[in-house]
Design a protein around this motif. Structure first.
Motif, PDB file in Angstrom:
ATOM      1  N   MET A 155      -9.495   3.517   0.352  1.00 15.21           N
ATOM      2  CA  MET A 155      -8.560   2.668  -0.370  1.00 15.21           C
ATOM      3  C   MET A 155      -8.883   2.675  -1.856  1.00 15.21           C
ATOM      4  O   MET A 155     -10.039   2.537  -2.253  1.00 15.21           O
ATOM      5  CB  MET A 155      -8.626   1.242   0.160  1.00 15.21           C
ATOM      6  N   PRO A 196      -5.266  -4.026  -2.799  1.00 15.10           N
ATOM      7  CA  PRO A 196      -5.137  -2.629  -2.387  1.00 15.10           C
ATOM      8  C   PRO A 196      -3.931  -2.000  -3.083  1.00 15.10           C
ATOM      9  O   PRO A 196      -2.930  -2.670  -3.352  1.00 15.10           O
ATOM     10  CB  PRO A 196      -4.925  -2.723  -0.876  1.00 15.10           C
ATOM     11  N   ILE A 209       0.865  -1.181   0.000  1.00 10.42           N
ATOM     12  CA  ILE A 209       0.000   0.000   0.000  1.00 10.42           C
ATOM     13  C   ILE A 209       0.902   1.231   0.000  1.00 10.42           C
ATOM     14  O   ILE A 209       1.888   1.272   0.740  1.00 10.42           O
ATOM     15  CB  ILE A 209      -0.938   0.042   1.226  1.00 10.42           C
ATOM     16  N   GLU A 256      -3.753   4.189  -0.393  1.00 14.55           N
ATOM     17  CA  GLU A 256      -4.598   4.706   0.679  1.00 14.55           C
ATOM     18  C   GLU A 256      -4.607   6.222   0.559  1.00 14.55           C
ATOM     19  O   GLU A 256      -3.564   6.871   0.658  1.00 14.55           O
ATOM     20  CB  GLU A 256      -4.042   4.289   2.038  1.00 14.55           C
ATOM     21  N   GLN A 265      -8.105   0.492  -5.202  1.00 17.03           N
ATOM     22  CA  GLN A 265      -7.721  -0.897  -5.398  1.00 17.03           C
ATOM     23  C   GLN A 265      -8.047  -1.330  -6.821  1.00 17.03           C
ATOM     24  O   GLN A 265      -8.654  -0.580  -7.597  1.00 17.03           O
ATOM     25  CB  GLN A 265      -8.440  -1.790  -4.395  1.00 17.03           C
TER      26      GLN A 265
END
Length: 299
Positions: free
Chosen positions: A216, A223, A166, A226, A218
Motif C-alpha cells: 500500500m 491509503p 484505493i 495498492e 499511503q
C-alpha cells in the motif's frame, strides 16, 4: 472530507456506450450526474490522448457529496483488452454501505461479477470486498468497511456507493513503482501483504493458492494506491493510438504543490474549470507501469 496531499479525486473509465455507462453508474450505483458533454481538446491533449478530443463524457459524484468524481469517456472497445491481464490501473475500490445487497442488484447487461463478497485471507478483517466489471470492462470493487480505524483510515460510506478510497496498480516491478511514487510525489510506503489473490489467479489460470504480494502507498494513515506484483505473463495494455487506455484509464490525485513534484509532465500545468478542477492547476504524467496519473493542485 478534507482534501489533503494524495487524496483520490477521481477515477476515469472508458465505456463503449456512454448511455450504458450512465445507466450503470447513475441508475444502478446511485451516483449523481454533475457534468456531461464532449471532451475538450486541450484536456484530452494534456492526458497524452489527443484522439479522445470530442468524445462524449460524463462526470458523476457520490450522493454523499464526497470530493471524488467518477468520469466516463466513450470510446470503441479494444478487441485485445482483457481485464486483470495488463499493466496500469487495474481497479477502483469504492466504499459502500452494504456489500451484500449488490450481487443481486447488478444487472447482467451492465455488470459482470467476478468476485462475490468474501473475507480476505492473510489480511485484517477491516472490510469485505466484491469485484465487478462495468460496461467498459473496467474493474470496480465494492467494499464495505467494517473497521474504519486500524493501521489505515478506511472511510465508511455515507451513501449507498461512496468515494474511491484505493486505486489498484498492476506493475511489472513493484519496487520500482513504489520508489517512483515515493520520490516523485512524496507518498509513503505502507504494509506489504502476501495473499492468494483470486482475481489474478483466475485471470492467469494459476493454481488457486498462488500467492501475490502487494504493497500500500499511503499518506499518513490514508491509503491511496495498492501496488500489485503481476505474473510474468502480464503485458502492456493495448490501446488505440492517441486514445485513452481501455478500462480503468486514469487516476486523479490531489497534491499540495505541483512545483515540488518530481515527475515529467505530458504538457504544462494548466488551470482548469469544471467538476473536479474548480479552477485549480492540473497536469498529467505517466507512471512507470504506463499508467496515466493526473495531479490537481489543492494546497
Amino acid at each position: 472530507m478534507t482534501i489533503t496531499h494524495g487524496t483520490i479525486l477521481g477515477g476515469l473509465s472508458t465505456v463503449p456506450d456512454l448511455d450504458a455507462g450512465l445507466k450503470a453508474y447513475h441508475d444502478v450505483l446511485g451516483l449523481s450526474l454533475v457534468e456531461q458533454g464532449q471532451l475538450d481538446a486541450d484536456l484530452a491533449t494534456s492526458w497524452g490522448c489527443p484522439a479522445s478530443a470530442g468524445s462524449p463524457y460524463a462526470v458523476l459524484q457520490p450522493e454523499s457529496g464526497e470530493p471524488c468524481w467518477f468520469r466516463l469517456v466513450e470510446q470503441p472497445e479494444h478487441p485485445d483488452f482483457r481485464p486483470t491481464r495488463t499493466y496500469g490501473w487495474a481497479a477502483f475500490e469504492c466504499t459502500v454501505q452494504d456489500v451484500w445487497r449488490w450481487p443481486k442488484e447488478l444487472p447482467a447487461e451492465l455488470f459482470t461479477i467476478v468476485g462475490m463478497p468474501k473475507n480476505i485471507e492473510n489480511m485484517q478483517l477491516t472490510f469485505i470486498p466484491m469485484q465487478a466489471l462495468g460496461p467498459g470492462r473496467e474493474m470496480v470493487y465494492l467494499n464495505e468497511v467494517l473497521v474504519p480505524e486500524s493501521d489505515l483510515f478506511l472511510p465508511a460510506a455515507r451513501s449507498d456507493v461512496d468515494r474511491i478510497f484505493i486505486c489498484v496498480l498492476a506493475t511489472p516491478d513493484r519496487e520500482a513503482s513504489l520508489g517512483w511514487y515515493i520520490d516523485a510525489l512524496g507518498l509513503e510506503r505502507g504494509t506489504d501483504y502476501t495473499i492468494p489473490y483470486t482475481m489474478i489467479n483466475k485471470a492467469f489460470d494459476l493454481p488457486a493458492g498462488t500467492q501475490t504480494t502487494l504493497t500500500m502507498l499511503q499518506k499518513g494513515k490514508m491509503p491511496i494506491i495498492e501496488v500489485d506484483d503481476y505474473p510474468p505473463a502480464a503485458t502492456v495494455r493495448p490501446r488505440y493510438e492517441g486514445r485513452l487506455p481501455p478500462g480503468n484509464a486514469l487516476v486523479t490525485l490531489a497534491v499540495d504543490d505541483l512545483d515540488t513534484c518530481k515527475a515529467a509532465w505530458l504538457s504544462a500545468p494548466t488551470a482548469r474549470e469544471g467538476a473536479l478542477y474548480d479552477g485549480r492547476r492540473a497536469v498529467t504524467t505517466m507512471g512507470p507501469a504506463g499508467e496515466l496519473l493526473e495531479l490537481v493542485e489543492t494546497g
